[in-house]
Write a protein that holds these residues in place. Structure first.
Motif, PDB file in Angstrom:
ATOM      1  N   ARG A 381       0.868  -1.081  -0.009  1.00  0.00           N
ATOM      2  CA  ARG A 381       0.021  -0.090   0.090  1.00  0.00           C
ATOM      3  C   ARG A 381       0.880   1.185  -0.003  1.00  0.00           C
ATOM      4  NH1 ARG A 381       0.195   2.190   5.427  1.00  0.00           N
ATOM      5  NH2 ARG A 381       0.806   0.764   6.934  1.00  0.00           N
ATOM      6  N   ALA A 382       0.413   2.303  -0.690  1.00  0.00           N
ATOM      7  CA  ALA A 382       1.095   3.594  -0.541  1.00  0.00           C
ATOM      8  C   ALA A 382       1.304   4.142   1.133  1.00  0.00           C
ATOM      9  CB  ALA A 382       0.025   4.534  -1.205  1.00  0.00           C
ATOM     10  N   PRO A 383       2.352   4.966   1.072  1.00  0.00           N
ATOM     11  CA  PRO A 383       2.743   5.310   2.637  1.00  0.00           C
ATOM     12  C   PRO A 383       1.718   6.670   2.821  1.00  0.00           C
ATOM     13  CG  PRO A 383       4.134   6.034   0.830  1.00  0.00           C
ATOM     14  CD  PRO A 383       3.376   5.091   0.278  1.00  0.00           C
ATOM     15  N   ASP A 384       1.692   7.038   3.940  1.00  0.00           N
ATOM     16  CA  ASP A 384       1.052   8.240   4.375  1.00  0.00           C
ATOM     17  C   ASP A 384       1.573   9.352   3.489  1.00  0.00           C
ATOM     18  OD1 ASP A 384      -0.352  10.449   5.537  1.00  0.00           O
ATOM     19  OD2 ASP A 384       0.707   9.991   7.671  1.00  0.00           O
ATOM     20  N   THR A 385       0.829  10.045   2.876  1.00  0.00           N
ATOM     21  CA  THR A 385       1.067  11.288   2.091  1.00  0.00           C
ATOM     22  C   THR A 385       1.463  12.501   2.751  1.00  0.00           C
ATOM     23  OG1 THR A 385      -1.176  11.996   1.516  1.00  0.00           O
ATOM     24  CG2 THR A 385      -0.122  10.713  -0.062  1.00  0.00           C
ATOM     25  N   ASN A 386       1.168  12.513   4.030  1.00  0.00           N
ATOM     26  CA  ASN A 386       1.497  13.697   5.011  1.00  0.00           C
ATOM     27  C   ASN A 386       2.692  13.426   5.684  1.00  0.00           C
ATOM     28  OD1 ASN A 386      -1.181  15.629   5.381  1.00  0.00           O
ATOM     29  ND2 ASN A 386      -2.024  13.491   5.467  1.00  0.00           N
ATOM     30  N   GLY A 387       3.090  12.322   5.440  1.00  0.00           N
ATOM     31  CA  GLY A 387       4.481  11.916   6.099  1.00  0.00           C
ATOM     32  C   GLY A 387       5.453  12.119   4.894  1.00  0.00           C
TER      33      GLY A 387
END
Length: 811
Positions: A381-387
């Protein structure tokens, strides 16, 4: 004898909307750019914001004292950008009607609004007034200052430059094209080119907003930002990412285009993008925009324009921008300083324009690709875009200065010569990490590297464009030659391997990388070409056949960074033909078809092959396309069906011979719409369905597989609504959907589909005598985490929820 008059002299002689006279070779048509109101009348204060034209004319009548008459049915759905300031009624009305398709007549104190004269044989006459003798159905040969008007709502234009063929109305263009306007750029609050093109259903960005670089996927093929042209020339636009402050139009042509534009420096073949610079307008411009982007990035943009001279022959347009602060992802930041100066001179037979652009960009903790794990390991899955899995000490820094001059000279009423020359200096330094995904649990590794490079470009073109008749057929021939020379230097210093995790990034100490003090020359590229094309048309342009060919030569050399010795040399040429047909069965409908080729530098066999070192001729990519376009005055649509075949190369596993023998075939259908569907409601977007298939692969192993980074479905729809309950208030919303993409040629890895929803609001009003526009946008409203792209066998992450706010004031 044929005559040409400057704007000033002609406007003093002609006060009506159209004058038609007959001469031996055909008609002379004059489109007046000023209405029939006395220019010497005393100035008055006008404050009319952007709104439906019908409402604006009511305000004009009240503020000018004139009685305005108009057939309400003819202007239904038409909008105006408004007018403000102390102006004569003539000037105010001229500005109010600009781009609406209407002009005015006066009798006493009564102003009558009427449709503007039709184009001169298919060519829209804009800018300073010219009187030009032409053969019937022939377009004007003017390119400089010939800016096509926009559709209702001002988001896209009705035509633009089509490379070698010059400026064309969209219905007369046998290719799928779109021209995004400066108004759309401003309303999108676009910071970079990628922010503009995110609204295009045929295009997907490789990198998200604020990444410090732009790269695009057009019809399933990569288009690098350094293959974007500026005012028709390669090698001048910013190499990594283009700020939009000095850009009037973004012109997009989908598909290969070697005949039209020549071979792109880096071999992009999916399409062509041209940046049209801003020019001074008839009315003075004093505009200031303050902006904010979350988390804490602030910007200030000044835009000033003036015209000088008795006939306003000389124009000056200056744009300057400063933007700095933190962006939405954690620890990311960008500093941008940019200046764009545009000059132009409009003479009777001679026209000249010049541009100087400077851009400094420093992007922290945002740039780079994430390479996938070995084939067979599923993409997690894609990582947290805010991170942010990029360390805060990574950065990209560019310093670029470019300039160009373009001129036109009319040898006769039907023959015009043109020439342009430009240069760019590009300096780049960075400390970056290109991460490799090691497993499906999010473990990543990288070797940090310091990279410094430079590139100096010199580019030019020259040619002649004309028109003549043979019996009942009319010809528009053009002959052009172009050159692009680039010298590049590079030095890279690598560090030791580091490890982190996509989902729980490790704080990594900044590595000690030796500073680079000398950048050796490592390569040269010389691209030259000569092209000839002719458009043969019947009366009234009902049938138009374009045929042409371009001979292209590519010479490159690489050098050892230590000894300076030449290590490789490439010198090849190719000729690419093209044929295109446009049929206009109705005034508002065009059916077209084309065969055109793209060109990329051929490969060299690697050292592991038995034919190591063999140099191959340039790749020829072939496109077949048919389509239809409709233009219902305020609303337009294009339907296109295409097939593109691009060769590829590989080492045969059984013979170890390297050969150009593979193929990627992309077949697709595109439907795009733009304009006003009903009064106060505008739509922009469409759908692209593409099937990318691999054929003739090494040993047939991957035959029939889907090509990487080619989504089968792309959908965009942006809607705007001018609310009736609050004049000047516009609500907008955008939906962007991209289906899943394979990552590898074996189709063992895939990233999922994603959908982004944006919301926005715009409010235009008056503060005293000054028009103000407030804009607010929330991108990725639902703050979804998603893989944005799998282009170039790498992965990128979408941007998190981002808030953009700006206020624009005209003084």
């Amino acid at each position: 004898m044929a005559r040409k008059w400057s704007a000033g002299s002609a406007q003093r002689r002609v006060m009506g909307a159209v004058l038609l006279a007959t001469v031996a070779t055909g008609p002379i048509m004059v489109a007046a750019t000023v209405p029939a109101l006395a220019q010497s009348e005393a100035g008055r204060t006008f404050t009319i914001p952007a709104q439906p034209l019908a409402d604006a004319l009511v305000l004009f009548g009240a503020q000018s004292g004139y009685q305005v008459t108009v057939d309400g049915a003819t202007i239904r759905g038409v909008r105006t950008s408004g007018v403000s300031g102390t102006l004569s009624p003539a000037q105010a009305l001229s500005q109010l009607l600009t781009g609406t398709g209407f002009t005015s007549r006066i009798t006493g104190n009564v102003v009558t609004i009427v449709p503007a004269p039709q184009s001169v044989d298919g060519a829209i006459l804009t800018g300073p007034l010219r009187v030009e003798e032409t053969i019937p159905t022939m377009p004007a040969q003017v390119e400089i200052g010939n800016l096509s008007p926009a559709y209702a709502g001002g988001q896209v234009a009705r035509g633009g430059k089509v490379g070698l063929l010059g400026s064309r109305d969209n219905l007369d263009t046998p290719f799928n094209v779109t021209q995004y306007t400066s108004q759309f750029i401003e309303d999108q609050q676009a910071q970079n080119l990628g922010d503009v093109l995110s609204s295009d259903p045929s295009i997907r960005n490789t990198y998200s907003r604020g990444s410090g670089r732009d790269e695009f996927n057009v019809r399933g093929f990569t288009l690098f930002n350094y293959d974007v042209s500026f005012n028709g020339l390669y090698g001048l636009s910013p190499r990594n990412s283009s700020a939009m402050i000095g850009v009037e139009r973004v012109e997009v042509l989908r598909g290969p285009n070697a005949l039209l534009n020549g071979m792109a420096p880096s071999g992009s073949i999916g399409g062509a993008i041209n940046l049209v610079p801003k020019r001074a307008e008839a009315e003075p411009i004093n505009r200031l925009t303050a902006s904010y982007v979350s988390d804490s990035q602030f910007g200030l943009h000044a835009d000033v324009g003036r015209r000088f001279g008795e006939a306003q022959q000389v124009g000056v347009r200056l744009n300057a921008l400063y933007r700095d602060g933190d962006t939405a992802p954690k620890n990311s930041r960008e500093d941008l300083k940019a200046t764009a100066l545009g000059l132009d001179y409009q003479g009777e037979r001679f026209r000249l324009e010049a541009d100087a652009n400077y851009q400094y960009r420093d992007t922290n903790a945002r740039s780079g690709l994430l390479f996938p794990p070995g084939a067979g390991t599923a993409i997690p899955r894609a990582p947290d875009t805010n991170g942010n899995f990029f360390p805060d000490w990574t950065y990209w820094q560019t310093d670029e200065l470019s300039g160009m001059v373009r001129g036109e000279f009319d040898f006769s009423p039907n023959w015009t010569g043109f020439a342009a020359v430009g240069a760019r200096s590009y300096d780049f330094e960075s400390v970056q990490t290109s991460w490799l995904m090691i497993d499906g649990a999010g473990t990543i590794g990288a070797i940090p590297a310091r990279l410094n490079e430079y590139m100096d470009s010199l580019t030019a073109e020259a040619g002649i464009r004309g028109q003549f008749a043979t019996g009942m057929l009319f010809h528009r021939p053009v002959l052009s030659t172009s050159v692009l020379d680039q010298d590049s230097g590079q030095m890279r210093v690598r560090g030791s391997t580091i490890f982190s995790n996509l989902y729980k990034p490790v704080r990594i100490a900044q590595p000690s990388l030796v500073a680079i003090t000398h950048i050796p020359k490592v390569g040269t590229t010389d691209i030259s070409s000569i092209a000839l094309a002719d458009t043969i048309a019947t009366a009234n342009d009902e049938v138009q056949l374009t045929i042409g060919l371009r001979h292209q030569k590519v010479e490159t050399a690489t050098f050892d960074g230590v000894s300076g010795a030449r290590t490789a040399h490439y010198d090849k040429s190719a000729t690419t033909p093209s044929v295109a047909l446009t049929v206009r069965p109705m005034e508002y409908l065009a059916v077209y078809g084309n065969y055109i080729e793209g060109l990329s530098q051929g490969p060299t066999a690697p050292s592991t092959a038995t034919n190591a070192g063999q140099v191959f001729a340039p790749f020829t990519t072939k496109q077949y396309e048919i389509g239809a376009k409709i233009d219902l005055d305020g609303f337009g649509a294009t339907l296109a069906l295409f097939q593109i075949d691009r060769p590829s190369s590989f080492v045969d596993p059984s013979t170890l011979i390297f050969d150009v023998d593979g193929n990627q075939r992309n077949r697709g259908i595109e439907l795009s719409v733009h304009g006003e569907v009903t009064e106060g409601v505008r739509l922009l977007g469409g759908i692209a369905l593409t099937n990318g298939e691999l054929t003739e692969t090494a040993g047939g192993t991957n035959d029939g597989n889907t090509a990487p980074a080619v989504p089968k479905r792309q959908f965009n729809l942006t809607g705007e609504w001018d609310t009736p309950f609050i004049p000047g208030l516009t609500l907008n919303s955008s939906l962007i959907h991209t289906s899943s993409q394979f990552v590898d040629v074996g189709n063992t890895q895939k990233i999922g589909n994603w959908t982004r929803w944006d919301l926005g609001v715009r409010y235009a009003f008056l503060a005293g005598d000054h028009p103000l526009t407030l804009r607010g946008t929330v991108e990725n409203v639902l703050n979804k985490d998603y893989w944005l792209s799998a282009a170039r066998e790498g992965l990128t992450v979408g941007a998190p929820r981002t808030v953009l706010v700006s206020i624009t004031a005209d003084f």
